[in-house]
Design an enzyme around this catalytic site. Structure first.
Site, short mmCIF file in Angstrom:
data_model
loop_
_atom_site.label_atom_id
_atom_site.label_comp_id
_atom_site.label_asym_id
_atom_site.label_seq_id
_atom_site.Cartn_x
_atom_site.Cartn_y
_atom_site.Cartn_z
N PRO A 1 0.83 -1.20 0.00
CA PRO A 1 0.00 0.00 0.00
C PRO A 1 0.86 1.26 0.00
O PRO A 1 1.90 1.31 0.68
CB PRO A 1 -0.80 -0.12 1.30
N CYS A 2 0.45 2.26 -0.76
CA CYS A 2 1.30 3.45 -0.93
C CYS A 2 1.50 4.20 0.38
O CYS A 2 2.49 4.91 0.54
CB CYS A 2 0.70 4.38 -1.99
#
Length: 501
Positions: A104-105
């Site tokens: 996930p960013c």
């Protein structure tokens, strides 16, 4: 020759002997990337997924429900060695040839570029940021498994996330570990997916294997609507300003020629699926409030009407069942008449206008019947609430959208797990949001692919996944590179021998 180099050459020799490249899918979800790589001739050897229902889906579809492969795992709590033992895949460094996935960013938001270059030596700097820990473990998996190739997928915004070009930082870290790396933006609609989904795709190869990285050529053409070009422009902000030279691992995506077949449309994808008349089901009592389980099979009543529909029914290894068990929809009794009234492309502001018109029409009908409703009375508000959605038009302009039948769908999001208003069926006679199976079709999951859990978790799994046909395009292109590299590596001893003689 160091240990890593020996391992790399051993893996290359295995592929030369005819072995399939073995894939480890991290942050795997239900398996969109895995399905694409499987279809391209890779072997899906393992996965790590935190969500229990998504992990169960992955294990069921790729390993027959085998318990070790269906178990949810937290990458922060599972070491590479432990995973190799759990999956019984042999020595850790020799277990996998390709590592795919995308943390996930949020995991990168506070990780500075200087620390990333030597992230394994700076673990203490991140121990108070659990999101950054995901990235540390991802890199440790690359280090531990020494894959020949790596694929990272993420949203376009990773090119400008909180002032960072995360894709560039990932590329730099992989480069420091012995990989050649490039990244770009690919839209799924150009690769046969009936959905305009823009994604950052990063590909890396061991330097022993390749000296360049390229991306697959499009197979379909579409003029993307302005919104998508705008999204791309925002994502590429760093590449269009004074630090553009710093993004030296970015390459432009291959352009689609107008002579290519047109993009697959929503109707191309969904037109052969059984009709669900929401208002009719509601009136008969067949559609009620409650969890939507996959326990009421609906048989097909039409033949595949397009090549895409036929593919979804005949995908090797995931052939369609005799009846669909996940062709289920949400219980939204207030909104079915409104869905029927909406025009293709209408979003929430237009839906609200239609709803207010319907409300006024209802008040006039009551007046003709001798019942006049006073504005702002309790009865007035109750009638309005039964017809008009309560959301603020200014705050929710994109919350709803009725699909066009002659265009690919807009991006399916994980939010489908909470509501499906972003994808209202184009057929006004059916007057409903899309079903789970329709969402799967729009994402290019074949009809034989099984989603574990009930309706909401299945929607979430689909929205989170990489479209399998996009993954297949990347995987097929990668397979060509691996095969070419095999031939070049095999020819090297002969070239050396010839040079000596």
């Amino acid at each position: 020759m160091n240990k890593t180099t020996r391992t790399i050459h051993k893996k290359i020799a295995r592929l030369q002997a005819g072995g399939k490249p073995r894939v480890l899918d991290l942050f795997a979800g239900c398996g969109g990337i895995s399905l694409g790589f499987l279809a391209a001739g890779f072997s899906i050897a393992g996965a790590v997924e935190f969500d229990s229902e998504a992990a169960a889906s992955h294990g069921r579809n790729f390993h027959g429900g085998d318990t070790p492969h269906s178990q949810a795992r937290d990458i922060t709590q599972t070491s590479p060695n432990q995973l190799a033992r759990d999956l019984q895949v042999g020595p850790t460094t020799e277990a996998f040839d390709v590592l795919v996935g995308g943390p996930p960013c949020q995991a990168f938001a506070r990780v500075g570029r200087p620390k990333l270059r030597e992230v394994d030596n700076h673990a203490e700097a991140f121990k108070h940021d659990s999101r950054a820990q995901l990235y540390i473990d991802y890199l440790r998996y690359v280090e531990a498994f020494a894959p020949l190739a790596v694929v990272v997928e993420n949203v376009p915004d990773v090119l400008n996330h909180g002032g960072q070009n995360i894709a560039e930082e990932i590329a730099e870290v992989l480069e420091s570990k012995g990989y050649i790396c490039r990244y770009t933006l690919l839209n799924a609609a150009f690769y046969g997916v009936p959905q305009m989904r823009e994604r950052m795709i990063l590909v890396a190869y061991r330097c022993e294997l390749a000296d360049s990285v390229t991306f697959p050529e499009p197979t379909h053409f579409i003029d993307l609507p302005p919104g998508y070009e705008g999204t791309r422009s925002v994502a590429l902000k760093f590449l269009n300003c004074k630090i553009a030279d710093d993004a030296h691992h970015y390459v432009h995506a291959p352009k689609a020629a107008r002579s290519l077949p047109p993009a697959v449309t929503a109707e191309d994808a969904l037109g052969d699926l059984p009709t669900i008349d929401a208002r009719k089901l509601l009136k008969s009592g067949a559609l009620r409030r409650g969890a939507r389980r996959f326990d009421q099979p609906i048989p097909y009543d039409k033949e595949p009407h397009t090549a895409y529909a036929k593919l979804m029914r005949t995908w090797p290894g995931f052939e369609a069942p005799t009846a669909l068990s996940d062709h289920v929809i949400r219980y939204l009794p207030r909104d079915y008449p409104l869905f029927a009234r909406m025009n293709p492309g209408d979003q929430y502001p237009q839906a609200y206008e239609h709803a207010m018109e319907m409300f006024e029409e209802h008040l006039k009908l009551l007046a003709k019947q001798g019942l006049k409703i006073k504005p702002d009375s309790q009865q007035y508000e109750e009638i309005k609430a039964s017809i008009v959605p309560p959301y603020d038009v200014g705050k929710f302009p994109n919350k709803w959208r009725k699909m066009w039948r002659d265009q690919p769908a807009r991006t399916l999001m994980a939010h489908l797990g909470k509501d499906s208003y972003s994808h209202i069926h184009y057929d006004s006679k059916q007057a409903r949001t899309i079903s789970v199976r329709e969402a799967a079709r729009l994402h290019s999951f074949p009809d034989g692919f099984v989603f574990c859990g009930t309706m909401n978790p299945a929607f979430r799994q689909i929205g989170n996944a990489v479209p399998p046909l996009l993954a297949k395009a990347v995987a097929t292109h990668m397979m060509k590179t691996l095969k070419q590299s095999e031939r070049e590596t095999a020819d090297e001893p002969r070239r050396e021998a010839a040079a000596v003689s």
